[in-house]
Design a protein around this motif. Structure first.
Motif, mmCIF file in Angstrom:
data_model
loop_
_atom_site.group_PDB
_atom_site.id
_atom_site.type_symbol
_atom_site.label_atom_id
_atom_site.label_comp_id
_atom_site.label_asym_id
_atom_site.label_seq_id
_atom_site.Cartn_x
_atom_site.Cartn_y
_atom_site.Cartn_z
ATOM 1 N N ALA A 162 -11.749 -2.758 -5.579
ATOM 2 C CA ALA A 162 -10.780 -2.970 -4.505
ATOM 3 C C ALA A 162 -9.635 -3.862 -4.964
ATOM 4 O O ALA A 162 -8.462 -3.622 -4.617
ATOM 5 C CB ALA A 162 -11.473 -3.589 -3.288
ATOM 6 N N GLN A 163 -9.942 -4.878 -5.761
ATOM 7 C CA GLN A 163 -8.898 -5.775 -6.266
ATOM 8 C C GLN A 163 -7.935 -5.037 -7.193
ATOM 9 O O GLN A 163 -6.712 -5.214 -7.108
ATOM 10 C CB GLN A 163 -9.532 -6.959 -6.998
ATOM 11 C CG GLN A 163 -8.514 -8.001 -7.460
ATOM 12 C CD GLN A 163 -9.163 -9.227 -8.069
ATOM 13 O OE1 GLN A 163 -10.389 -9.300 -8.198
ATOM 14 N NE2 GLN A 163 -8.356 -10.204 -8.454
ATOM 15 N N ILE A 164 -8.466 -4.192 -8.057
ATOM 16 C CA ILE A 164 -7.607 -3.421 -8.955
ATOM 17 C C ILE A 164 -6.705 -2.477 -8.164
ATOM 18 O O ILE A 164 -5.512 -2.345 -8.448
ATOM 19 C CB ILE A 164 -8.465 -2.638 -9.974
ATOM 20 C CG1 ILE A 164 -9.117 -3.607 -10.974
ATOM 21 C CG2 ILE A 164 -7.614 -1.607 -10.733
ATOM 22 C CD1 ILE A 164 -10.115 -2.950 -11.902
ATOM 23 N N VAL A 165 -7.274 -1.817 -7.142
ATOM 24 C CA VAL A 165 -6.488 -0.882 -6.341
ATOM 25 C C VAL A 165 -5.333 -1.599 -5.646
ATOM 26 O O VAL A 165 -4.204 -1.111 -5.624
ATOM 27 C CB VAL A 165 -7.377 -0.166 -5.303
ATOM 28 C CG1 VAL A 165 -6.526 0.590 -4.293
ATOM 29 C CG2 VAL A 165 -8.318 0.812 -6.009
ATOM 30 N N ARG A 166 -5.589 -2.763 -5.082
ATOM 31 C CA ARG A 166 -4.525 -3.438 -4.318
ATOM 32 C C ARG A 166 -3.536 -4.184 -5.218
ATOM 33 O O ARG A 166 -2.417 -4.481 -4.788
ATOM 34 C CB ARG A 166 -5.134 -4.387 -3.301
ATOM 35 C CG ARG A 166 -5.836 -5.605 -3.845
ATOM 36 C CD ARG A 166 -6.284 -6.538 -2.716
ATOM 37 N NE ARG A 166 -6.823 -7.780 -3.215
ATOM 38 C CZ ARG A 166 -8.115 -8.062 -3.298
ATOM 39 N NH1 ARG A 166 -9.006 -7.167 -2.905
ATOM 40 N NH2 ARG A 166 -8.519 -9.233 -3.759
ATOM 41 N N GLN A 167 -3.897 -4.473 -6.478
ATOM 42 C CA GLN A 167 -3.018 -5.241 -7.349
ATOM 43 C C GLN A 167 -2.324 -4.423 -8.427
ATOM 44 O O GLN A 167 -1.279 -4.842 -8.947
ATOM 45 C CB GLN A 167 -3.811 -6.378 -8.040
ATOM 46 C CG GLN A 167 -4.306 -7.448 -7.103
ATOM 47 C CD GLN A 167 -5.050 -8.575 -7.797
ATOM 48 O OE1 GLN A 167 -5.459 -9.543 -7.182
ATOM 49 N NE2 GLN A 167 -5.234 -8.450 -9.112
ATOM 50 N N ALA A 168 -2.893 -3.280 -8.796
ATOM 51 C CA ALA A 168 -2.388 -2.543 -9.961
ATOM 52 C C ALA A 168 -0.954 -2.090 -9.758
ATOM 53 O O ALA A 168 -0.579 -1.598 -8.694
ATOM 54 C CB ALA A 168 -3.293 -1.343 -10.246
ATOM 55 N N LYS A 169 -0.146 -2.246 -10.795
ATOM 56 C CA LYS A 169 1.239 -1.785 -10.763
ATOM 57 C C LYS A 169 1.705 -1.555 -12.194
ATOM 58 O O LYS A 169 1.107 -2.052 -13.153
ATOM 59 C CB LYS A 169 2.146 -2.801 -10.074
ATOM 60 C CG LYS A 169 2.236 -4.166 -10.752
ATOM 61 C CD LYS A 169 3.136 -5.092 -9.965
ATOM 62 C CE LYS A 169 3.303 -6.454 -10.640
ATOM 63 N NZ LYS A 169 2.061 -7.224 -10.689
ATOM 64 N N LEU A 170 2.788 -0.802 -12.318
ATOM 65 C CA LEU A 170 3.358 -0.549 -13.633
ATOM 66 C C LEU A 170 4.097 -1.788 -14.094
ATOM 67 O O LEU A 170 4.834 -2.412 -13.334
ATOM 68 C CB LEU A 170 4.316 0.645 -13.583
ATOM 69 C CG LEU A 170 3.730 1.965 -13.082
ATOM 70 C CD1 LEU A 170 4.801 3.036 -13.081
ATOM 71 C CD2 LEU A 170 2.559 2.396 -13.943
ATOM 72 N N HIS A 171 3.906 -2.139 -15.363
ATOM 73 C CA HIS A 171 4.568 -3.332 -15.908
ATOM 74 C C HIS A 171 6.071 -3.084 -16.024
ATOM 75 O O HIS A 171 6.513 -2.099 -16.605
ATOM 76 C CB HIS A 171 3.990 -3.655 -17.292
ATOM 77 C CG HIS A 171 4.606 -4.871 -17.913
ATOM 78 N ND1 HIS A 171 4.560 -6.101 -17.305
ATOM 79 C CD2 HIS A 171 5.283 -5.039 -19.083
ATOM 80 C CE1 HIS A 171 5.172 -6.986 -18.084
ATOM 81 N NE2 HIS A 171 5.618 -6.366 -19.149
ATOM 82 N N GLY A 172 6.848 -3.978 -15.440
ATOM 83 C CA GLY A 172 8.294 -3.894 -15.565
ATOM 84 C C GLY A 172 8.938 -2.823 -14.714
ATOM 85 O O GLY A 172 10.103 -2.500 -14.894
ATOM 86 N N ALA A 173 8.194 -2.200 -13.772
ATOM 87 C CA ALA A 173 8.748 -1.137 -12.932
ATOM 88 C C ALA A 173 8.612 -1.524 -11.464
ATOM 89 O O ALA A 173 7.858 -2.420 -11.095
ATOM 90 C CB ALA A 173 8.037 0.191 -13.199
ATOM 91 N N SER A 174 9.343 -0.831 -10.618
ATOM 92 C CA SER A 174 9.316 -1.128 -9.192
ATOM 93 C C SER A 174 8.024 -0.677 -8.536
ATOM 94 O O SER A 174 7.652 -1.140 -7.481
ATOM 95 C CB SER A 174 10.500 -0.449 -8.494
ATOM 96 O OG SER A 174 10.379 0.958 -8.587
#
Length: 481
Positions: A162-174
């Motif tokens: 759940a933590q990965i799902v809510r926090q994951a994002k592309l590095h340096g992207a919107s």
């Protein structure tokens, strides 16, 4: 063209057989209607002459050899797709369960996916920021990678997922072209409710699609759930050019359903009763991850499995480890110490990490910091083993520094808690604070220029006195260079 048949030749658990079948296809969708008008779905899993063996997705209770009309649809099992699936929740058979009505369908796709030509694959090189230091800093997740989490019964893999799902994002992207497909197999109602509520509370549900197969749902549906999820992910990644992260939990429940299904077919069992084709079946799911030519999107997988009896040599983690590009291993002893996430970094590994970090990708010192932290923590384990033999009082000052370093590493760097969402820069800076507590001459994985740029013992002691005073001894660590 649809073909209808009256009656069945046999019923065995979730399997029924039809005789006199012509021009049927493997994996063809079958509709079975009983005398009450209730329709069950199934698929053809075996053809022997004019005999077809059908796998029914629901219970076969109430069916008899004489009260069923079977309709061969002439098409495989498909899922209706569009970008509108984002923010929706489906059951394990791809039917909406969120009360928002039918899904708008732009196209339908076979859930078995499409075979990716190995020549068309593009080598993954871009970093996904999960906000978890033990993953981002030491076992980096790369777009297009398949990086499983090996857990055990009762450990905090659901919380980590759940933590990965809510926090994951592309590095340096919107992050506007980034989305997550979440597939749960055989989970309890409270676990399913936990995931739903967590995503809603943190406002991430608008870019998450959920496929939920509950513990009381049919096991055959459990076998289909990840394929529905991966088909949706392929559509968004390779046709809509989005970057998709697929989180699947629990692969062990999937494999146990596969074992039960194989037993009902009276197949010869393999290791620990699992079917002999367990490896190839798992590969048919895992190998759907990647980046391919003709699409700017990517499909990344984080399968989560609970190792029976914490046995990493069990057939499920064993097969998974051979197919995937590394593993994140959760540790029961760390959990008992209150460390979250309880990631044991030494047996953990990301095989694609080396090509997705460094200058222009994360930070120029990432690779060397990671290598030095691994080496230092390995030294900590050696010192603990020595202390168990000769006692803590007999350790040298040098060894005592490593013991204290190990506590800080586990309780602060790894055990960051479930609320902390660290950037890669913050993770690497904390790594440097930790390394700056050790003698400079011990840091043999770092070149002189890098050490002169980042090593600062005085600043490190101040930092940990402010953030974790109970774990650092200023007298022990002062002047470590």
């Amino acid at each position: 063209m649809s073909v209808y048949f009256k009656g069945l030749s046999s019923i065995n658990g979730p399997l029924v057989a039809l005789e006199g079948v012509e021009n049927a296809s493997f994996d063809e969708l079958v509709e079975l209607v009983d005398d009450n008008g209730h329709t069950r779905l199934g698929r053809i899993i075996e053809l022997q002459g004019d005999r077809a063996l059908i796998q029914v997705f629901e219970s076969t209770e109430g069916l008899s050899k004489n009260n069923v009309v079977s309709k061969l649809t002439g098409r495989p099992i498909e899922i209706g797709l569009s970008e509108e699936i984002l923010g929706r929740a489906f059951n394990g058979s791809g039917q909406p369960i969120d009360g928002l009505g039918p899904n708008f369908i732009e196209k339908s796709a076979d859930i078995n996916g499409r075979v990716i030509n190995p020549v068309s694959r593009i080598y993954p090189r871009n970093f996904i920021n999960t906000g978890v230091s033990a993953i981002d800093g030491l076992n980096t997740l790369i777009r297009g990678q398949k990086l499983p989490i090996f857990s055990g019964s009762g450990l905090s893999h659901n919380e980590l997922a759940a933590q990965i799902v809510r926090q994951a994002k592309l590095h340096g992207a919107s992050g506007e072209d980034f989305a997550i497909i979440f597939a749960a197999m055989g989970v309890k109602h409270d676990v399913a409710a936990f995931f739903k509520q967590t995503f809603l509370d943190h406002g991430v549900m608008d870019h998450v699609t959920m496929f939920l197969n509950l513990a009381n749902d049919p096991i055959i549906e459990r076998i289909l759930t990840p394929r529905f999820a991966l088909t949706a992910a392929e559509y968004l990644a390779f046709e809509k050019n989005m970057h998709i992260l697929v989180v699947m939990t629990d692969i062990t429940s999937y494999c146990e359903a596969l074992r039960e299904y194989s037993s009902s077919k009276e197949e010869v069992p393999g290791r620990k009763g699992y079917p002999g084709y367990l490896y190839s079946d798992l590969a048919s799911m895992y190998e759907r991850a990647g980046c391919i030519e003709g699409s700017t999107g990517s499909l990344t997988q984080i399968p989560i499995l609970t190792m029976p009896n914490d046995d990493i040599s069990h057939p499920i983690p064993d097969c998974t480890g051979y197919i995937t590009e590394g593993q994140i291993v959760l540790d029961r002893n760390m959990t008992q110490q209150g460390i979250y996430p309880p990631i044991n970094v030494l047996p953990s590994l990301s095989r694609l990490m080396k090509d997705g970090i460094g200058e222009g990708l994360t930070r120029v010192d990432h690779s060397s910091v990671s290598a030095q932290l691994f080496a230092a923590y390995a030294k900590v384990i050696d010192v603990r083993n020595l202390a168990s033999v000769i006692g803590l009082d007999e350790l040298s000052l040098h060894d005592q520094k490593y013991l204290s370093f190990g506590k800080l590493f586990e309780h602060y760097f790894v055990g960051q808690g479930d609320k902390a969402n660290r950037s890669i820069e913050e993770t690497l800076n904390i790594g440097w604070y930790l390394l700056s507590l050790l003698p400079k001459y011990d840091l043999d994985r770092l070149d002189e220029e890098t050490l002169n740029t980042y090593y600062n013992n005085e600043e490190a002691v101040i930092y940990f006195n402010q953030n974790s005073p109970s774990l650092v001894d200023p007298v022990l660590f002062s002047g470590s260079n």
